[in-house]
Each structure stands twice: as C-alpha cells, then as structure tokens.
Scaffold this motif. Structure first.
Motif: not given
Length: 528
Positions: A135-139, A128-130
């Motif tokens: 997702l944070k990188l894409k955002e 889940q952390d990965l």
C-alpha cells in the motif's frame, strides 16, 4: 504396551511444538500437552477443569458449541474452518490467532477429538506487514506521479507567460534545471530502485536512483539511449510500453535483473492540453519481499505437511495399534488361565506378545525417522567401515525375525569404504525386513555386492510376492502400500525413509520386480 513404548508415545506428546488438546463430546478437556498449557497460560491441573469453550473468545462460544456438536455427529480428520480466521483466549484474557487441525480417536467405546493448535500471530503480522508495504508503494507512486504532473503544469504555465524568445529560453532552461533537480531529489531518495522518464520513442530523458551504482550504470551516458536496449526482457516490456503509449494504460510488471526482482510501474505523463508526451517508470527492488513471500509459502507448506503427517499418524496409530493391542490383551488373558504345566502354550502366547510389541515399535520408529528427516535433524557423518562386516552384523540381528526356513546369503567382495554406518545399517535393515516380510517361509534372501569403477552396487534380492507393475511408480511415496500388501503389517513409510537415507548417503536406489517372482533392490553407494 511396555514401559519403553509408553515412554516413547509420552515423549512424542509432551515434546510436540504445537499445542495438543483431547476433548470428549461435551467439550470437557481430558488431556493437554505442555505446549498447549504454555499457549493458553494454564497449568496442567487447571486445564482439565475447563471445557474447550473456555479457550474461545466469548463472542464465538455459542457458535463454537454448535460446531463442536456437529463435528461429533460425523467426526473425521480435517483442518478447522479453512479460509477463516480463528481466535483463541488465554487465561489473562488476551486473544491470539490460531490454526487448528482436528482428528478423532476411539477409546473405551467413546469418540474423542484431538486438536492440534498453532499460534500464527507471527505469520499474520508478516502478512499484514507485506500488505502495508504494498500500500505504501502504491501511495508513493501516486504522489510521485501527482508531483510530476503539478511541476509540468507549472513549467508550461510559466512558458505561456514569457513575452520574448530570450525570456522564454531562459525560463525554459531554468525550469529544466529545476525539473532535473526535482527528479534527482525524488530519485536519490527512492530507497530501493530506479526512477526513469522516457520520451515517446522509449528513450531516456532522465534516470537516477540508489541502485544504478549496483548495476554499474552511468546515468549521464544513458540519456538519449533506448530503454529497451538496456532491459533484460525487451519483448515483454516493449508490449507494455506500447500499450502505455498507444492506449495510455498504466501497467505493473515484474522483471529479473542481475539476480534481483523488480516491480516496474509505468504511468503516462500529460501536458497542459492533456496529451501524452512522456512516460514515467518506477522500478522498485522487491527481492526481499519476494523472498519473504516465498519463505512464508514454504513455512505454510511445511506446516500443512506436518499437520497432515500428524493427522495420518493419529488415524494410522488408532488403526494399526488396535490389532497388536488386542493380541496382547487376549494372550495375557489366556496365559492366566493355563495351568502351570502348560509351558508350550504359554511360550506361544508370549511370542505373540513380543511380535505385537515389535510391530508397534516399528510403527513408532518409522514416524520418528520421518519427523527427524522433515526437521533436518539427521546429518551425514561418514567413517571408514567394512561393508561385509556390516552386512553380516545386520544379518545376525535379523535372524530372530525371519520366517521359518528363511535365510540370508551374502555374496561378493567385502570392500572398505567411507560412509555413514548408522544410515547404511538402517537402509539394509529395512530392505532385508521387507524381503522377509513379503516372502513365504523357506525362501532364500540374497545380498550381492559388486565393485564398480566409482561406486559399489549392492543388490537385495528376494523370491517373494513382487510388486504389481502398475503400482511400481508409487512404491517410494509416503504412506503408499501396494494392493497385494494390504493384509501384511506395515505403515507405508519404510521405502520412503530408505530413499531419503540413500540420498543423504549421496547414493541412489532403484528396483526391478515381477509379480509372484520376487523383487531386486539395487543400491548404488559411492566409494568416497
């Protein structure tokens, strides 16, 4: 089964790190190990008052009863619900994700199921952390692209509003400075990588980032230089950049640089007329994430292999133990029926019982050795030994297990060398035991020592059944047994263990074999 074998089996059961539960067809829990009791927060006595469905969340119980009944209709060793998330219920009502492997055994005419249960909470959290990290990188990349677009539109809107060439030049210079500040602010706060802006010839307009210092790059000296000239994989990136310039296709590509792995994201930048005029590259260092992924995959593979080993153990133990246990039972029954003066007959059955117990002990020792090797608990501890003394000692130990008329001869020098005596002894015991087992009565077994330049060559030669040529490539594979050995007691683990021991001894092992003529194993041992 004597007390030592019982204690050994009990030790394997109680010391296993995974939870183990045995149930009958109705789902009643017959037996559980300490790991299972800790996992579900029950005492041993309380566990045996439960059914398996008591350990399943209530919303799954009705379906689980159907699955259990269906399993007992055609029981076999397998993973449970592969590809689906499984959940278990603790005594305190909390739920946790699990991975379960099933095996079946026959006992007293009943079919019983054995479940191996692993708490995968930590693994699920890591996955889940990965996922959240990606997702944070894409955002972050999307926000960065939008900010650059907004700033570009602001600059060009200001340029259109300038009334004079001087004012236009001043505003352009000011906007350029502001843009540079914006780029620098974004890049300097980008924690794991480098941010670049390229023109349509792939030359640097801007570059900055926390990792430039680690690369030994000076951003001021890179402006105007080709991005491809600085890349370690120009062919791959050139195709991606050309597709971005010509077709305005965003891309993501991994590359390696100075021992690190980077995820490169390329996006087009447009002017007010919606024409492509620059390209933004975000290079994120994902080395830690890659290592975490590899570690998770290694852990999953190790868990899979361990579960397979346990399933094979239950299947093989139920098969291999049945014959010696039947022998012991029948011999004990017959001994009780013989009169006091029938000593020879009693001795014959006592020897059968000893042989059956020895076979069971060998099976358990093979599995314990494999387990210790898999867990890395066997270490190389060298000391000075005399090779001739060791071979004679092993030969003396094996004298009582040889077939009638078989003997062991030891030829060649008796050198002093530095090696691990325990590992070396186990290697020779296994090879000589195989030489006896796969040879007929009265056959000679030869151990020949040869002194080479930097090592010793020890050959173990038998005049036995030999190994079929088309099966020789698999002879060191775990659980593999040649077709002409299926009627001889064994687990298929011995030579696999020998090969791993020899590797720990920093040596090598090969063999030559001819069907019905015999086999020669050649063991190379370094002098130091």
């Amino acid at each position: 089964m004597d007390s030592e074998d019982y204690d050994l089996l009990k030790s394997i059961f109680t010391s296993a790190s995974e939870g183990i539960i045995m149930i009958n067809k109705t789902g009643a829990i017959l037996l559980s190990n300490p790991s299972a009791e800790r996992l579900f927060q029950y005492k041993a006595a309380d566990m045996q008052l439960l059914t398996l469905e008591d350990l399943v969340p209530e919303r799954f119980r009705m379906m689980h009863v159907q699955h259990r009944e269906k399993y007992f209709e055609s029981p076999k060793s397998r993973s449970m619900a592969s590809g689906y998330d499984l959940w278990a219920l603790r005594k305190d009502g909390s739920e946790f994700p699990v991975e379960i492997s099933l095996s079946c055994i026959e006992m007293d005419g009943d079919t019983l199921a054995v479940a191996f249960i692993i708490d995968v909470t930590l693994r699920k959290q890591q996955e889940q952390d990965l996922k959240e990290s990606r997702l944070k990188l894409k955002e972050y990349a999307d926000k960065l692209q939008e900010r650059v677009r907004e700033r570009t539109r602001e600059l060009e809107h200001l340029n259109l509003g300038l009334q004079s060439q001087v004012q236009e030049r001043k505003m352009a210079e000011s906007a350029l400075i502001e843009t540079q500040k914006l780029y620098n602010a974004i890049a300097e706060n980008f924690p794991n990588g480098v941010i670049s802006v390229l023109d349509l010839d792939f030359k640097y307009i801007f570059i900055n980032g926390a990792e430039l210092k680690d690369r030994g790059w000076d951003p001021d000296k890179l402006i105007g230089r080709s991005y491809l000239a600085m890349a370690k994989q120009p062919g791959l990136l050139q195709a991606q950049l050309q597709a971005l310039r010509e077709n305005e296709q965003e891309f993501s590509q991994q590359l390696s640089l100075n021992g690190h792995t980077y995820e490169v994201h390329g996006v087009p930048l447009y002017d007010d007329e919606n024409d492509l005029y620059q390209m933004l590259l975000v290079e994120e260092n994902i080395t830690k994430q890659k290592k975490a992924e590899e570690e998770i995959l290694r852990s999953l593979q190790k868990e899979k292999e361990l579960n397979e080993l346990k399933s094979r153990f239950v299947s093989m133990a139920s098969h291999e133990f049945r014959t010696p246990l039947s022998t012991i039972l029948s011999s004990v029954s017959l001994i009780g029926k013989y009169p006091d003066d029938a000593r020879d007959k009693r001795e014959k059955h006592i020897d059968r019982i000893k042989s059956a117990i020895s076979n069971m002990t060998n099976i358990l020792n093979d599995f314990l050795s494999i387990g210790k090797l898999e867990e890395g608990k066997i270490e190389y501890c060298p000391e000075k030994i005399n090779l001739g003394d060791m071979l004679r000692h092993v030969s003396d130990e094996m004298e009582g297990t040889l077939k009638e008329g078989q003997s062991i001869e030891i030829l060649g020098p008796e050198p002093e060398l530095e090696t691990d005596p325990k590992l070396m002894k186990n290697v020779f015991i296994n090879l000589l035991s195989n030489a006896s087992k796969y040879s007929d009565e009265g056959k000679l077994i030869t151990v020949r020592v040869k002194d080479k330049t930097q090592n010793y060559l020890v050959e173990v030669i038998d005049r036995g059944y030999g190994i079929p040529e088309d099966e020789q490539s698999n002879i060191f594979t775990r659980f593999y047994r040649a077709g002409n050995a299926t009627n001889i007691q064994g687990t298929g683990l011995g030579l696999n263990i020998v090969k791993k021991y020899v590797e720990l001894l920093q040596g090598s092992i090969t063999f030559e074999s001819r069907l019905n003529e015999g086999t020669k194993f050649k063991l190379t041992i370094p002098k130091r």
